[in-house]
Design an enzyme around this catalytic site. Structure first.
Site, short mmCIF file in Angstrom:
data_model
loop_
_atom_site.label_atom_id
_atom_site.label_comp_id
_atom_site.label_asym_id
_atom_site.label_seq_id
_atom_site.Cartn_x
_atom_site.Cartn_y
_atom_site.Cartn_z
N CYS A 107 0.95 -1.27 -0.09
CA CYS A 107 0.13 -0.08 0.10
C CYS A 107 0.89 1.33 -0.03
O CYS A 107 1.89 1.14 0.15
CB CYS A 107 -1.09 0.06 1.42
SG CYS A 107 0.13 0.21 2.59
N CYS A 110 3.27 1.48 2.79
CA CYS A 110 4.83 0.93 2.48
C CYS A 110 5.78 2.00 1.74
O CYS A 110 6.89 2.12 2.05
CB CYS A 110 4.43 -0.18 1.81
SG CYS A 110 3.40 -1.37 2.75
N ASP A 514 18.55 26.18 -34.57
CA ASP A 514 19.92 26.33 -34.75
C ASP A 514 20.25 26.17 -36.08
O ASP A 514 19.25 25.17 -36.74
CB ASP A 514 20.74 25.59 -33.94
CG ASP A 514 22.37 25.44 -33.95
OD1 ASP A 514 22.65 26.72 -34.30
OD2 ASP A 514 22.67 24.35 -34.07
N ASP A 705 21.44 21.74 -31.11
CA ASP A 705 22.37 20.52 -31.10
C ASP A 705 23.90 20.67 -30.42
O ASP A 705 24.53 19.77 -30.30
CB ASP A 705 22.47 19.75 -32.21
CG ASP A 705 23.58 20.44 -33.12
OD1 ASP A 705 23.58 21.59 -33.31
OD2 ASP A 705 24.24 19.85 -33.98
N ASP A 709 24.15 26.21 -27.92
CA ASP A 709 22.71 26.46 -27.95
C ASP A 709 22.14 25.96 -26.44
O ASP A 709 20.77 26.64 -26.21
CB ASP A 709 22.11 25.04 -28.76
CG ASP A 709 22.47 25.52 -30.45
OD1 ASP A 709 22.42 26.64 -30.84
OD2 ASP A 709 22.56 24.48 -31.11
#
Length: 819
Positions: A107, A110, A514, A705, A709
């Protein structure tokens, strides 16, 4: 307790044997326990300040303490480096993180107990336990505590932890299904039998049935309803009681209240022979409710398996070649080290990231790219863990193994996304909580009104109002849709690392790209090396390669690949977006943009190196002399134009921000018809432009990438990284395009939009259902059993509607991939 009946253990719930006098003290009361193990565990919990576990728990632990009585010295095996490779990940600063599965979780209490207990250990810095999957992610400082000590501490409070194994998760899921089916069967069987005994009372005319017969049928209904209430409906009452104790009323509270009142009134009427009984309505409602929740559980587990299926892809064993290449041995995959050579036979899954050293084959990379077309592989080609080998055998030299492979990184990011709650989910839960209190007030007002008008109808009307008002569908409407959307995107190579990205991507109206590696392929080609008199191209390339040896920039990779020899550079300093400086053979050099090198060199650029064209240019100079100009060319991605046009046709603004020089940026912008393009930007200048767009009210998506950036991506509402980009960009991103295919950005936007439509539909249906049926129930037009049927069906409808996201995703992909 009746005479002769065994008392139940306070901790585990098992019978306390006769003659046992073991006990613990809690809240000033003596609590009996069945054995020394339970006494030790419960004492540890209470003395550790975690007694709230016993107040919060909904059920006894799934396993007894006896199950954990193995010698703790065996836990020392978990501290061995070789053993930890499969499930422990170094996370920097002397910390490690393990993915575990907990046995004994029954439950939410726990979960609370384990998180509090583990966090109290010196050296543990973070812990997160997922109740649905029983998975625990634990982070600790290796200098302060060992993993075996953490596992021993978990065992000390009556639970057991293992390295996460998808098979164990499947066992837990099957047990959950089996228990739910058993409860549903008992409710269904009880409903049918109770209806059989209730039917004569419905069809008998006045005076046709004797009082004795009516009483007998009522008692039969009571006997058959008791198992439904005590077993099938018990989780509902336990959760409602726990919420009431904590003054946090959940959606189970009105249901439990309605069921309890109906059953209590029916028992009273049966025992004292007056009033109406509702045993048929009670059993029918429990059956319909459990049926709806069972279908909901199946959909939730199906969505979870989409991510967990990744954990079952990579095999546990591998074929490793001896250093001589003559002998082959089967070893655990976790024992493979970087530099080892492994054999991948036809039809087997690649277990490492590495390079093909011999053999030819084709490899299915669909787990990464979403494309089912196999990719040819030959000597020197890279292969990734998790990919399926085709018809040929390959010998692969391992470069990344275990948790360092790209496959493992993707799996962890999916897990992070699944564990994060989007803003819209938090909002829906908050609405549901307020909704419950409002509906309870309406129920009280309704019963008071009916008590004055027709007291006999007050109870059934109250029950109907409480049942139809349960906001189950409202609470389900958003999380089930978002979970399915995350996994639909993952199947096609779009990895959502933070779920808020879905709702924001759907509403964004400004996309910023970019240039290099995003709109272009990022595979730069060195077109020309133009040197000053006295310098040779090979020498200039050697110096440049030394300076860029450890850089991730795309131009750096080209220079190091083109150089015939590479010198060693000392005292290298990187200036993001500008260039790099370093010492080669005792001379200080700078490499980068014209403006950067010119400001560093202190001399004017020679006319020979001044000519501008549409190529990307980098310059090399010493502290006193200009050395060379490097000219690079890059191809625009074939799909970039159609993606830009598609976004523009959807009334989205498209911009381009680049650190490259003016000429190549203008060339790409012209070809892609991007009007808002900026060149020669530093990282902080990109970030400033992002702030300007946002201050104008735009919801901005940044697609990039590179290292330069990262600030702009952090500033954006949603950041998207190409998988081929730098590690910093990928770590910063909310979404990663694993296939480096911009079409998937267009598709992801479509899926995100469709997902938010489904969310709105679900929320509208859930609210419309509650707001339309509640007045009908208050007027006495809805019976309790029909209320239960309607509530169950509303939850099922929400789940089925959410599953449409998967179908819509496939339809959108066919459109995007074929146009």
């Amino acid at each position: 307790m009746r005479e002769g009946e065994l008392e139940r253990c306070f901790h585990c719930g098992q019978d306390v044997p006769f003659g046992t006098s073991l006990s613990v003290q809690m809240d000033g009361q003596t609590r009996r326990v069945c054995c020394v193990g339970c006494q030790a565990v419960s004492s540890a919990i209470i003395n550790g300040g975690l007694a709230d576990y016993y107040r919060r728990r909904e059920a006894f632990p799934e396993a007894s303490v006896a199950d954990f009585s193995g010698p703790l010295k065996e836990l020392g095996l978990y501290d061995q480096e070789d053993f930890q490779k499969a499930f422990v990940l170094p996370v920097g600063d002397g910390e490690r993180e393990a993915d575990l599965i907990l046995e004994g979780i029954s439950c939410a209490a726990c979960v609370w107990l384990n998180e509090r207990h583990i966090l109290s250990l010196a050296g543990v810095t973070a812990v997160q336990v997922n109740y649905a999957t029983r998975r625990a992610r634990v982070r600790w400082r290796v200098n302060d505590i060992r993993l075996s000590q953490i596992l021993a501490a978990i065992a000390a409070i009556g639970y057991r932890a293992y390295p996460f194994d998808p098979e164990r998760f499947e066992n837990i899921a099957r047990k959950e299904q089996r228990t739910a089916l058993q409860r549903l069967f008992v409710a269904g069987f009880g409903m049918m039998q109770v209806m059989m005994y209730a039917y004569p009372a419905y069809i008998a005319a006045d005076g046709e049935m004797s009082a004795q017969t009516a009483s007998l049928l009522r008692w039969a209904g009571l006997v058959l309803t008791v198992p439904v209430m005590s077993y099938s409906a018990s989780p509902i009452f336990v959760r409602a009681w726990r919420g009431m104790r904590e003054l946090r009323l959940g959606m189970d509270f009105p249901v439990a209240l309605g069921l309890g009142l109906s059953f209590a009134a029916s028992v009273w009427a049966t025992a004292w022979g007056g009033g109406e009984v509702y045993f048929d309505s009670v059993t029918m409602f429990v059956f319909f409710l459990l049926g709806g929740r069972y279908l909901e559980m199946l959909a939730r587990q199906r969505a979870a398996r989409t991510g967990d299926a990744l954990g079952r892809v990579v095999p546990q064993f591998a074929r490793r070649l001896s250093p001589s290449g003559e002998l082959e041995e089967q070893v655990p995959a976790s024992s493979i080290l970087a530099g080892d050579q492994v054999i991948i036979r036809p039809g087997e899954v690649v277990v490492v990231d590495g390079l093909v050293r011999s053999g030819e084959s084709e490899v299915d990379e669909s787990w990464l790219t979403g494309e089912s077309v196999p990719v040819p592989k030959t000597c020197g080609d890279a292969v990734l863990s998790g990919c399926l080998n085709g018809s040929g055998s390959l010998v692969v030299e391992a470069r990344q193994v275990g948790e360092s492979t790209q496959f493992a990184v993707v799996r962890r990011l999916i897990e992070r996304a699944s564990a994060t709650r989007p803003r819209i989910v938090v909002l829906a839960d908050r609405i549901s909580a307020y909704f419950t209190w409002v509906l309870l007030a309406l129920a009280v007002g309704t019963v008071l009104w009916w008590w004055r008008v027709d007291a006999a109808q007050a109870l059934p009307v109250l029950v109907s109002v409480l049942v139809v008002s349960c906001p189950c569908a409202l609470s389900l409407a958003t999380p089930i849709s978002m979970t399915i959307a995350v996994h639909v995107l993952a199947r096609r190579g779009v990895l959502v690392t933070r779920p808020h990205a879905i709702e924001t991507l759907a509403s964004a109206r400004h996309y910023v790209f970019d240039k290099t590696g995003t709109l272009t392929e990022g595979r730069q080609q060195l077109e020309q090396v133009l040197c000053q008199p006295g310098f040779e191209p090979a020498t200039a390339l050697s110096i440049a390669a030394a300076l860029e040896e450890h850089s991730e920039h795309s131009l750096a990779r080209v220079l190091t690949a083109e150089a015939e020899r590479c010198e060693s550079a000392l005292d290298v300093r990187v200036f993001p977006g500008k260039g790099v400086t370093g010492t080669v053979k005792g001379i200080r050099y700078a490499l980068g943009s014209g403006a950067f090198v010119e400001s560093w060199c202190g001399s004017i650029r020679p006319d020979r190196l001044m000519r501008q064209d549409e190529t990307t240019q980098a310059f090399l100079a010493s502290e006193s002399t200009w050395v060379a100009k490097f000219s690079f060319s890059d191809k625009i991605r074939p799909v970039a134009g159609r993606v830009v046009r598609a976004l523009q046709q959807q009334n989205c603004q498209v911009s381009m921000l680049s650190g490259d020089s003016e000429a190549p940026v203008r060339s790409v912008a012209r070809q892609l018809k991007i009007e808002n393009a900026h060149a020669a930007l530093l990282p902080e200048e990109k970030q400033a432009l992002m702030r300007r767009y946002q201050s104008a009210g735009d919801t901005v998506v940044m697609v990039g990438d590179g290292v330069n950036d990262a600030p702009a991506m952090a500033q954006a509402h949603v950041s998207v990284a190409m998988a081929g980009g730098t590690e910093l960009a990928r770590n910063q991103a909310d979404i990663i395009l694993l296939a480096n295919d911009l079409r998937r950005l267009e598709w992801a936007r479509g899926v995100a939009t469709a997902s938010m439509v489904v969310v709105r539909q679900n929320l509208f249906w859930a609210l419309a259902y509650n707001l339309s049926v509640i007045p009908a129930a208050m007027m006495g037009l809805v019976t309790p059993w029909f209320a239960g049927l309607g509530m169950g069906l509303s939850s099922v409808l929400v789940v089925l509607n959410a599953l449409r996201i998967s179908v819509k995703g496939e339809q959108l992909w066919k459109t995007v991939s074929t146009s």
